[in-house]
Design a protein around this motif. Structure first.
Motif, PDB file in Angstrom:
ATOM      1  N   VAL A   1       0.834  -1.204   0.000  1.00 17.32           N
ATOM      2  CA  VAL A   1       0.000   0.000   0.000  1.00 17.32           C
ATOM      3  C   VAL A   1       0.867   1.251   0.000  1.00 17.32           C
ATOM      4  CG1 VAL A   1      -1.762   1.286   1.266  1.00 17.32           C
ATOM      5  CG2 VAL A   1      -1.886  -1.205   1.148  1.00 17.32           C
ATOM      6  N   LEU A   2       1.920   1.267   0.813  1.00 16.29           N
ATOM      7  CA  LEU A   2       2.797   2.433   0.867  1.00 16.29           C
ATOM      8  C   LEU A   2       3.437   2.717  -0.488  1.00 16.29           C
ATOM      9  CD1 LEU A   2       4.629   1.870   4.291  1.00 16.29           C
ATOM     10  CD2 LEU A   2       2.979   3.665   3.746  1.00 16.29           C
ATOM     11  N   GLY A   3       3.777   1.642  -1.211  1.00 15.32           N
ATOM     12  CA  GLY A   3       4.413   1.820  -2.505  1.00 15.32           C
ATOM     13  C   GLY A   3       3.442   2.199  -3.607  1.00 15.32           C
ATOM     14  N   ALA A   4       2.144   1.976  -3.369  1.00 11.13           N
ATOM     15  CA  ALA A   4       1.169   2.184  -4.438  1.00 11.13           C
ATOM     16  C   ALA A   4       0.292   3.407  -4.236  1.00 11.13           C
ATOM     17  CB  ALA A   4       0.274   0.943  -4.556  1.00 11.13           C
ATOM     18  N   ILE A   5       0.304   3.971  -3.029  1.00 14.19           N
ATOM     19  CA  ILE A   5      -0.624   5.068  -2.730  1.00 14.19           C
ATOM     20  C   ILE A   5      -0.380   6.254  -3.653  1.00 14.19           C
ATOM     21  CG2 ILE A   5       0.810   6.186  -0.967  1.00 14.19           C
ATOM     22  CD1 ILE A   5      -2.922   5.611  -0.553  1.00 14.19           C
ATOM     23  N   ARG A   6      -1.405   6.692  -4.292  1.00 18.12           N
ATOM     24  CA  ARG A   6      -1.354   7.862  -5.172  1.00 18.12           C
ATOM     25  C   ARG A   6      -2.681   8.597  -5.043  1.00 18.12           C
ATOM     26  NH1 ARG A   6       2.992   6.040  -5.509  1.00 18.12           N
ATOM     27  NH2 ARG A   6       4.415   5.856  -7.290  1.00 18.12           N
ATOM     28  N   LYS A   7      -2.706   9.821  -5.494  1.00 21.38           N
ATOM     29  CA  LYS A   7      -3.945  10.585  -5.474  1.00 21.38           C
ATOM     30  C   LYS A   7      -5.008   9.872  -6.313  1.00 21.38           C
ATOM     31  CE  LYS A   7      -5.844  15.163  -6.497  1.00 21.38           C
ATOM     32  NZ  LYS A   7      -5.574  16.513  -7.029  1.00 21.38           N
ATOM     33  N   ASP A   8      -6.211   9.760  -5.750  1.00 21.59           N
ATOM     34  CA  ASP A   8      -7.372   9.169  -6.425  1.00 21.59           C
ATOM     35  C   ASP A   8      -7.257   7.663  -6.654  1.00 21.59           C
ATOM     36  OD1 ASP A   8      -8.593  11.658  -6.541  1.00 21.59           O
ATOM     37  OD2 ASP A   8      -7.712  12.116  -8.498  1.00 21.59           O
ATOM     38  N   ARG A   9      -6.264   6.997  -6.068  1.00 20.59           N
ATOM     39  CA  ARG A   9      -6.203   5.536  -6.183  1.00 20.59           C
ATOM     40  C   ARG A   9      -7.127   4.938  -5.126  1.00 20.59           C
ATOM     41  NH1 ARG A   9      -0.549   2.944  -7.548  1.00 20.59           N
ATOM     42  NH2 ARG A   9      -1.176   3.805  -9.550  1.00 20.59           N
TER      43      ARG A   9
ATOM     44  N   VAL B   1       6.861  -3.521  -9.883  1.00 18.91           N
ATOM     45  CA  VAL B   1       6.454  -3.632 -11.287  1.00 18.91           C
ATOM     46  C   VAL B   1       5.035  -3.106 -11.471  1.00 18.91           C
ATOM     47  CG1 VAL B   1       5.909  -5.242 -13.140  1.00 18.91           C
ATOM     48  CG2 VAL B   1       8.013  -5.531 -11.826  1.00 18.91           C
ATOM     49  N   LEU B   2       4.131  -3.511 -10.604  1.00 18.85           N
ATOM     50  CA  LEU B   2       2.722  -3.126 -10.733  1.00 18.85           C
ATOM     51  C   LEU B   2       2.486  -1.644 -10.467  1.00 18.85           C
ATOM     52  CD1 LEU B   2       1.011  -6.198  -9.027  1.00 18.85           C
ATOM     53  CD2 LEU B   2       0.979  -5.623 -11.460  1.00 18.85           C
ATOM     54  N   THR B   3       3.320  -1.043  -9.620  1.00 22.57           N
ATOM     55  CA  THR B   3       3.137   0.369  -9.282  1.00 22.57           C
ATOM     56  C   THR B   3       4.034   1.295 -10.096  1.00 22.57           C
ATOM     57  OG1 THR B   3       4.760   0.215  -7.474  1.00 22.57           O
ATOM     58  CG2 THR B   3       2.446  -0.176  -6.919  1.00 22.57           C
ATOM     59  N   GLY B   4       4.893   0.732 -10.937  1.00 26.23           N
ATOM     60  CA  GLY B   4       5.764   1.556 -11.763  1.00 26.23           C
ATOM     61  C   GLY B   4       6.890   2.205 -10.995  1.00 26.23           C
ATOM     62  N   ARG B   5       7.214   1.676  -9.814  1.00 26.56           N
ATOM     63  CA  ARG B   5       8.313   2.226  -9.025  1.00 26.56           C
ATOM     64  C   ARG B   5       9.635   1.648  -9.531  1.00 26.56           C
ATOM     65  NH1 ARG B   5       6.415   4.693  -4.389  1.00 26.56           N
ATOM     66  NH2 ARG B   5       8.582   4.979  -3.823  1.00 26.56           N
ATOM     67  N   PRO B   6      10.753   2.339  -9.287  1.00 26.91           N
ATOM     68  CA  PRO B   6      12.055   1.755  -9.607  1.00 26.91           C
ATOM     69  C   PRO B   6      12.238   0.460  -8.828  1.00 26.91           C
ATOM     70  CG  PRO B   6      12.269   4.095  -9.123  1.00 26.91           C
ATOM     71  CD  PRO B   6      10.869   3.717  -8.766  1.00 26.91           C
ATOM     72  N   ASN B   7      12.604  -0.592  -9.505  1.00 27.29           N
ATOM     73  CA  ASN B   7      12.749  -1.894  -8.855  1.00 27.29           C
ATOM     74  C   ASN B   7      14.020  -1.919  -8.023  1.00 27.29           C
ATOM     75  OD1 ASN B   7      13.121  -4.678  -8.276  1.00 27.29           O
ATOM     76  ND2 ASN B   7      11.839  -5.192 -10.018  1.00 27.29           N
ATOM     77  N   LEU B   8      13.871  -2.108  -6.715  1.00 28.23           N
ATOM     78  CA  LEU B   8      15.023  -2.086  -5.814  1.00 28.23           C
ATOM     79  C   LEU B   8      16.037  -3.172  -6.147  1.00 28.23           C
ATOM     80  CD1 LEU B   8      13.215  -1.453  -2.400  1.00 28.23           C
ATOM     81  CD2 LEU B   8      14.637   0.157  -3.672  1.00 28.23           C
TER      82      LEU B   8
END
Length: 209
Positions: free
Chosen positions: A19-27, A137-144
Motif C-alpha cells: 500500500v505504501l508503494g502504491a498510494i497515489r492521489k485518487d487511487r 512492477v505493478l506500481t511503476g516504481r524503480p525496482n530495488l
C-alpha cells in the motif's frame, strides 16, 4: 505458535509496503488492497509453486485475511495522518523487516522439504523479494532489485550467515534470530546512510552500442 504469529506479522508488514508503494492521489481502496495482498503473498506463492507443494495461503486463509486487514488499516491511517511525507522511507524499513523474516522462513521450509542448501537459498531469495518485485512492477516504481541500493546483498549475506550458524548450532533458534536481525539491521543501515554498491561492482555505461 510464536513462528506462526511471526509469519502472520511478516505478511502484514509486506501488505503495508504494498500500500505504501502504491498510494497515489485518487487511487481507490480496492486497488490498494489488491496490491497489498499481492505484495504479501507473491513471493511465497511463487516459491510453493516452484517446489510443487501446497501454497501456504491455500492451506491457511488467515494469511490472506491478515494482509487485507493490514492493507485497509494503513490506507485509513495514511488518510488521517501526516506520514505521507515519510512514506517512501517507511516503505524501505518495513520492506527490510519483511525480507529478513521471509528469507529465513523460506530457507527453513525448503530444507524441511528435503531440498539442498543451494536450492533453499534460491527459494529464500525468491520468497523474500518476489512480493516486493511484483509491487514495484505493478506500481511503476524503480525496482530495488536492479538498482545500486544494497537490497539483495543483505539478504544473501544473512542467509549465508544462517547456514554457517546452522551447521554449528543445528538444534538452536540462535541461527534464525541472528540471521533475521542481521538482514534487517544491514538493510536498515543501508537505507539510513544511503549506502550503495561500490563503484567497481556497478556498470556505469549508459548505452551499449
Amino acid at each position: 505458535m510464536i513462528e506462526y504469529i511471526l509469519g502472520q506479522a511478516a505478511v502484514a508488514v509486506f501488505a503495508i509496503t504494498g500500500v505504501l508503494g502504491a498510494i497515489r492521489k485518487d487511487r481507490d481502496i480496492l486497488g490498494l488492497v489488491v496490491l497489498g495482498v499481492i505484495t504479501a503473498i507473491g513471493g511465497g506463492t511463487l516459491r510453493d509453486t516452484i517446489l510443487n507443494t501446497s501454497v501456504f495461503w491455500v492451506q491457511d486463509f488467515n494469511y490472506i485475511l491478515v494482509s487485507i486487514i493490514a492493507s485497509v488499516l494503513i490506507f485509513f491511517l495514511l488518510k488521517i495522518s501526516k506520514i505521507n511525507e515519510a512514506r517512501y522511507r517507511m516503505l524501505l524499513y518495513f520492506d527490510a523487516l519483511g525480507v529478513a523474516y521471509f528469507c529465513i522462513q523460506a530457507f527453513e521450509k525448503t530444507i524441511n522439504l528435503g531440498y539442498s542448501y543451494p536450492v533453499a537459498l534460491i527459494m529464500a531469495m525468491i520468497t523474500g523479494m518476489g512480493g516486493g518485485v511484483m509491487r514495484d512492477v505493478l506500481t511503476g516504481r524503480p525496482n530495488l532489485l536492479i538498482t545500486k541500493e544494497l537490497y539483495a546483498s543483505p539478504a544473501l549475506l544473512g542467509i549465508l550467515l544462517y547456514i554457517l550458524l546452522k551447521l554449528n548450532l543445528p538444534d538452536s533458534h540462535i541461527p534464525s534470530i541472528t540471521a533475521i536481525s542481521f538482514i534487517f539491521l544491514f538493510r536498515s543501515l543501508a537505507v539510513y546512510f544511503h549506502l550503495q554498491m561500490p563503484s567497481w561492482l556497478v556498470n556505469k555505461r549508459e548505452n551499449d552500442q
